[in-house]
Design an enzyme around this catalytic site. Structure first.
Site, PDB file in Angstrom:
ATOM      1  N   LYS A 141       0.828  -1.365   0.082  1.00 61.37           N
ATOM      2  CA  LYS A 141       0.144   0.038   0.022  1.00 61.37           C
ATOM      3  C   LYS A 141       0.937   1.159  -0.006  1.00 61.37           C
ATOM      4  O   LYS A 141       0.653   2.088  -0.796  1.00 61.37           O
ATOM      5  CB  LYS A 141      -0.930   0.003   1.214  1.00 61.37           C
ATOM      6  CG  LYS A 141      -2.116  -0.998   0.921  1.00 61.37           C
ATOM      7  CD  LYS A 141      -2.898  -1.152   2.632  1.00 61.37           C
ATOM      8  CE  LYS A 141      -3.767  -2.397   2.188  1.00 61.37           C
ATOM      9  NZ  LYS A 141      -4.743  -2.615   3.467  1.00 61.37           N
ATOM     10  N   GLN A 162      -4.448  -1.160   9.669  1.00 60.97           N
ATOM     11  CA  GLN A 162      -4.357  -2.460   9.047  1.00 60.97           C
ATOM     12  C   GLN A 162      -4.878  -3.427  10.211  1.00 60.97           C
ATOM     13  O   GLN A 162      -4.834  -3.525  11.417  1.00 60.97           O
ATOM     14  CB  GLN A 162      -2.962  -2.749   8.810  1.00 60.97           C
ATOM     15  CG  GLN A 162      -2.586  -4.071   8.206  1.00 60.97           C
ATOM     16  CD  GLN A 162      -3.336  -4.002   6.587  1.00 60.97           C
ATOM     17  OE1 GLN A 162      -3.525  -2.999   5.912  1.00 60.97           O
ATOM     18  NE2 GLN A 162      -3.792  -5.237   6.182  1.00 60.97           N
ATOM     19  N   ASP A 217     -10.767   3.134   3.921  1.00 66.86           N
ATOM     20  CA  ASP A 217     -11.060   1.730   4.057  1.00 66.86           C
ATOM     21  C   ASP A 217     -12.704   1.306   4.135  1.00 66.86           C
ATOM     22  O   ASP A 217     -13.109   0.241   3.760  1.00 66.86           O
ATOM     23  CB  ASP A 217     -10.566   0.907   5.154  1.00 66.86           C
ATOM     24  CG  ASP A 217      -9.251   0.154   4.963  1.00 66.86           C
ATOM     25  OD1 ASP A 217      -9.049  -0.383   3.731  1.00 66.86           O
ATOM     26  OD2 ASP A 217      -8.420  -0.002   5.958  1.00 66.86           O
TER      27      ASP A 217
HETATM   28  N1  GUN Z   1      -6.627  -6.587   6.351  1.00 68.36           N
HETATM   29  C1  GUN Z   1      -6.887  -7.244   5.382  1.00 68.36           C
HETATM   30  N2  GUN Z   1      -7.419  -6.701   4.314  1.00 68.36           N
HETATM   31  C2  GUN Z   1      -7.594  -5.323   4.685  1.00 68.36           C
HETATM   32  C3  GUN Z   1      -8.102  -4.004   4.211  1.00 68.36           C
HETATM   33  O1  GUN Z   1      -8.667  -4.095   3.154  1.00 68.36           O
HETATM   34  N3  GUN Z   1      -7.840  -3.022   5.000  1.00 68.36           N
HETATM   35  C4  GUN Z   1      -7.410  -3.126   6.252  1.00 68.36           C
HETATM   36  N4  GUN Z   1      -7.300  -1.719   6.798  1.00 68.36           N
HETATM   37  N5  GUN Z   1      -6.941  -4.354   6.718  1.00 68.36           N
HETATM   38  C5  GUN Z   1      -6.975  -5.267   6.235  1.00 68.36           C
END
Ligand code: GUN
Length: 297
Positions: free
Chosen positions: A54, A98, A121
């Protein structure tokens, strides 16, 4: 039949070029680049890979990121304070926590600390509610990426049978809501579903995000179906999808690979949401309420 393999990397690359153009426009209009705060707690190996991807993707399109990494011993109140501080910081447009968090954390409380206007998100209850009524600002990134791939391939979902395997808050549930919004007839299957194949064989569109490698065999897929696979919960050392790839390939009409299918789109839609947040803050998006922050829960 041999399925067309949908190249998520190529679609993501095109979308990222558009992101670069939008970032350039933002710089012209507001004099600054969009900013994303990335918060990670603990040392989950899969999370570390996701977060690295990311951050790299942000750099690629001109979004700056503030990396806030904490040991698992950090307290929840420290994390929530930091999240609220990011919410007040005008240089930060997106806040990403996350997941998963260490088990001692109260997930709802942590997500509730995110300013809903920066919830890129789409996990804050305000945005989840928006998704339920079909009008969210920040659609969750993985299902958003699946919808963008469907759109790119010109796949019309209205009136089709869609089956989502996996009922997580991150992928399965929002996926089902987005498909419902587009007038699909949606079934959601999960770990307790009996006779899974009875459902999946009805699917014109099958979305699998269950985290079990080889859960779906070719005999469970309707000939000619469109199959989209998200690799949730799989060991990161060797990214695998939830499917018997070759078997399903011989059965379906479209298929996303793992890696290189939905994964690159997930990261890309995070960029799209972050840029949208910055555009809203600058009033560049019609309907944006830049001066009226949503209440924190
Ligand atoms: N953990 C697994 N997928 C995601 C996601 O799309 N966003 C976040 N913040 N954590 C994750």
């Amino acid at each position: 039949m041999v399925a067309k393999i949908i190249d998520g990397k190529a679609v993501a690359a095109a979308e990222r070029e558009d992101c670069k153009r939008r970032v350039a426009r933002l710089r012209q209009a507001g004099g600054r680049s969009p900013g994303l705060a990335v918060i990670m707690v603990g040392d989950n190996a899969a999370s570390a890979v996701y977060v690295r991807n990311k951050i790299r993707a942000c750099q690629d399109v001109g979004i700056w990121s503030e990396q806030l990494f904490y040991p698992a011993t950090v307290t929840q109140s420290e994390i929530c304070d930091k999240i609220r501080e990011c919410g007040r910081d005008p240089s930060i447009d997106g806040i990403l926590v996350q997941l998963p968090l260490p088990p001692s954390f109260d997930l709802e409380e942590v997500l509730g600390a995110i300013d809903a206007e920066k919830d890129v998100d789409g996990f804050h209850l305000y945005n989840v509610g928006g998704l339920v009524i079909g009008n969210t600002v920040f659609p969750p990134c993985t299902p958003y990426g699946v919808m963008r791939l469907l759109e790119h391939e010109g796949i019309e979902v209205s009136g089709r049978n869609a089956v989502v395997v996996g009922a997580s808050n991150i992928v399965g549930k929002p996926m089902a809501l987005m498909l419902m919004q587009r007038e699909a007839t949606v079934s959601v299957c999960h770990a307790k579903t009996r006779d899974l194949g009875e459902f999946t064989r009805l699917a014109d569109l099958l979305v699998v995000a269950a985290g079990h490698p080889s859960l779906i065999s070719a005999s469970m897929v309707k000939p000619g179906a469109w199959s989209m696979w998200a690799s949730t919960g799989c060991p990161m050392a060797r990214l695998v999808g939830d499917c018997d790839f070759e078997g399903v390939r011989a059965q379906a009409s479209y298929l996303t690979p793992v890696p290189g299918g939905v994964g690159p789109m997930t990261v890309t839609m995070l960029l799209v949401n972050t840029i949208k947040s910055a555009e809203r803050a600058l009033g560049l998006v019609p309907g944006a309420k830049a001066a009226e922050p949503m209440p924190a829960l």
